[in-house]
Design a protein around this motif. Structure first.
Motif, PDB file in Angstrom:
ATOM      1  N   TYR A 199      45.427  39.506  49.856  1.00 36.86           N
ATOM      2  CA  TYR A 199      45.050  38.572  48.777  1.00 36.86           C
ATOM      3  C   TYR A 199      46.152  37.548  48.472  1.00 36.86           C
ATOM      4  O   TYR A 199      45.878  36.332  48.433  1.00 36.86           O
ATOM      5  CB  TYR A 199      44.663  39.348  47.518  1.00 36.86           C
TER       6      TYR A 199
ATOM      7  N   CYS B 253      39.599  42.054  42.431  1.00 41.22           N
ATOM      8  CA  CYS B 253      39.313  42.468  43.808  1.00 41.22           C
ATOM      9  C   CYS B 253      39.640  43.945  44.004  1.00 41.22           C
ATOM     10  O   CYS B 253      38.950  44.657  44.751  1.00 41.22           O
ATOM     11  CB  CYS B 253      40.107  41.615  44.799  1.00 41.22           C
TER      12      CYS B 253
ATOM     13  N   HIS C  13      43.283  39.128  41.737  1.00 44.00           N
ATOM     14  CA  HIS C  13      43.706  40.278  42.549  1.00 44.00           C
ATOM     15  C   HIS C  13      43.267  41.582  41.881  1.00 44.00           C
ATOM     16  O   HIS C  13      42.782  42.507  42.551  1.00 44.00           O
ATOM     17  CB  HIS C  13      45.230  40.234  42.723  1.00 44.00           C
TER      18      HIS C  13
ATOM     19  N   THR D  15      37.582  34.917  47.024  1.00 43.27           N
ATOM     20  CA  THR D  15      38.016  34.927  45.626  1.00 43.27           C
ATOM     21  C   THR D  15      39.398  34.307  45.495  1.00 43.27           C
ATOM     22  O   THR D  15      39.647  33.484  44.601  1.00 43.27           O
ATOM     23  CB  THR D  15      38.032  36.364  45.074  1.00 43.27           C
TER      24      THR D  15
ATOM     25  N   ILE E 261      37.575  39.293  49.128  1.00 39.46           N
ATOM     26  CA  ILE E 261      38.981  39.126  48.753  1.00 39.46           C
ATOM     27  C   ILE E 261      39.468  37.729  49.114  1.00 39.46           C
ATOM     28  O   ILE E 261      40.086  37.036  48.296  1.00 39.46           O
ATOM     29  CB  ILE E 261      39.840  40.208  49.439  1.00 39.46           C
TER      30      ILE E 261
END
Length: 472
Positions: free
Chosen positions: A316, A291, A288, A223, A220
């Motif tokens: 996130y 994830c 998001h 990314t 998370i």
């Protein structure tokens, strides 16, 4: 160069044994000496690199095609996999890390579906150059070793020549790899995959009861930070499907990507994306979403279950905002955050959106104190610039120091689509010089050199009409 078979050793549940189908009359288009040295093959001749990139000199090594699934444009596809790529194996780099060698364009695999397993010169040049450009900008990414062309015909919108490249990455495991095993209810394999990734990349967690939770949290954060890099650089991925998301938060699978020319927050770089799902401004949100898809896939082996997953996903936006704020302040020459910074930055972005101001040129010229000529509404720019200068003075640094820091954050050379198209057109006629010239420029993007002065200009009018699709 010794190839290992760690991922292949997981068994046929995770991949399928394959053999490359060599291209006819291969010739080396370009090689990346930095990666060659990293992998211990810097002394390879052009012929050796050509044979390696054509899958002809693998010895006893048995390549595999990796299986995965994914959400493509938001829709679940239960089985995808490497349809035109093969994992040759892993190589230990001179830095001590293990790197995957992925041969792309080597022919049919069990996952090719209705495709031919080939790549074309056009798309291969794009990935080869852009992955290296992203690395030079400090953005986590796969990287290229070498690229070949051939006389093998490949049929797309038109007949093109088959090409292949070797892509190097710390991992080719994707969000969609976890989704494949989760949705097919192969939970033992799901745990095996998670443990493989943890043992290889996060060995300190191997014996931890909460190791899967740590893996999700890491994915998370990495990314979110990767996409913050994309946004600050003005770069669009184009196809942010979950099968195109690396578990390590590295940029992977370069297709219809594009750096912004004129600033447009709603820019769609993939003309196949008719709904604008992956528009530039939506990339943080899609990250998001992806994830969340990964978290859903990990639920069967996540000790804290749904509650823990939701808790981790709440982090996130903060991860993204923190990294993006840091990166964008650097581009404006601001070391420390201050009240009013967001409003100041929003104001100039609003003006840039209105006028479609060239994104990379704006920041480069702002670094040099010469951005005014990029605007039609000079009065509005001057009003903003006065406020900006006052804000810089609050930092207490001298002008030369600020300018130096900004020039180190705002590249002179950006791999725009029209520059790629020029290199592609020449390469398709047998002239690879522009591919290698671009490679040399983008590997040092912050240092202006006289021999690359033509790369500093505004894009020509025809650049606006270039269309890049998933077939790229």
């Amino acid at each position: 160069m010794k190839l290992h078979s760690h991922f292949a050793g997981l068994g046929t549940t995770f991949s399928s044994p394959v053999q490359p189908q060599p291209l006819d009359n291969p010739e080396l288009v370009s090689s990346n000496p930095v990666i060659a040295d990293l992998l211990g093959c810097g002394s390879f001749s052009q012929e050796q690199l050509t044979r390696l990139c054509n899958g002809e000199s693998l010895g006893d090594q048995s390549p595999v095609a990796m299986v995965y699934a994914g959400h493509q444009f938001g829709s679940w596809v239960p089985r995808l996999g490497d349809g035109r790529a093969m994992l040759l194996g892993e190589v230990q780099g001179t830095d001590g890390k293990l790197y995957d060698l992925h041969l792309k364009g080597a022919g049919l695999t069990p996952y090719s579906r209705n495709g031919d397993g080939r790549a074309v010169l056009r798309s291969t040049i794009r990935e080869y150059l852009c992955s290296e450009a992203m690395h030079a900008l400090g953005i986590p990414t796969t990287r290229p070793l070498c690229l070949i062309n051939s006389s093998t015909p490949v049929y797309r919108e038109k007949t093109e020549t088959g090409a292949a490249m070797i892509r190097v990455a710390e991992s080719h495991v994707r969000f969609g790899t976890f989704e494949y095993f989760s949705y097919s209810q192969q939970y033992d394999a799901l745990q095996t995959l998670a443990d493989y990734v943890i043992a290889r990349h996060f060995p300190d967690w191997t014996d931890d009861a909460d190791r899967v939770e740590k893996l999700l949290a890491q994915a998370i954060q990495s990314t979110a930070e990767m996409i913050a890099h994309w946004q600050a650089a003005g770069w669009c991925h184009g196809v942010m499907n979950t099968d195109n998301m690396s578990i390590l938060g590295h940029t992977i699978d370069y297709g219809p990507f594009g750096f912004l020319d004129g600033f447009d927050a709603a820019h769609i770089c993939n003309h196949s994306d008719w709904q604008g799902r992956y528009a530039f401004s939506r990339q943080p949100h899609i990250g998001h979403w992806n994830c969340t898809a990964l978290a859903q896939a990990l639920l069967p082996i996540l000790p804290g279950g749904k509650e823990k997953a939701e808790q981790l996903l709440e982090d996130y936006p903060d991860h993204f905002a923190k990294k993006y704020s840091q990166l964008i302040r650097r581009k404006f020459g601001l070391e420390d955050g201050a009240e009013g910074d967001s409003a100041l930055i929003d104001e100039i972005f609003t003006l840039m959106q209105k006028e479609r101001t060239d994104y990379p040129l704006f920041f480069r010229r702002l670094s040099e104190g010469q951005a005014e000529d990029l605007f039609i509404d000079r009065e509005s720019f001057q009003s903003w610039y006065k406020q900006y200068q006052q804000r810089l003075q609050q930092e207490g640094r001298d002008e030369a120091t600020v300018r130096e820091s900004m020039l180190a954050a705002n590249p002179a050379y950006v791999l725009r689509n029209h520059l790629l198209q020029i290199a592609i057109d020449k390469a398709e006629s047998g002239d690879y010089s522009e591919v290698n010239r671009l490679l040399e420029a983008i590997q040092q993007p912050f240092t202006e050199r006289e021999e690359f002065a033509d790369y500093l200009q505004l894009p020509p009018d025809w650049a606006e009409h270039l269309e890049i699709s998933c077939s790229s």
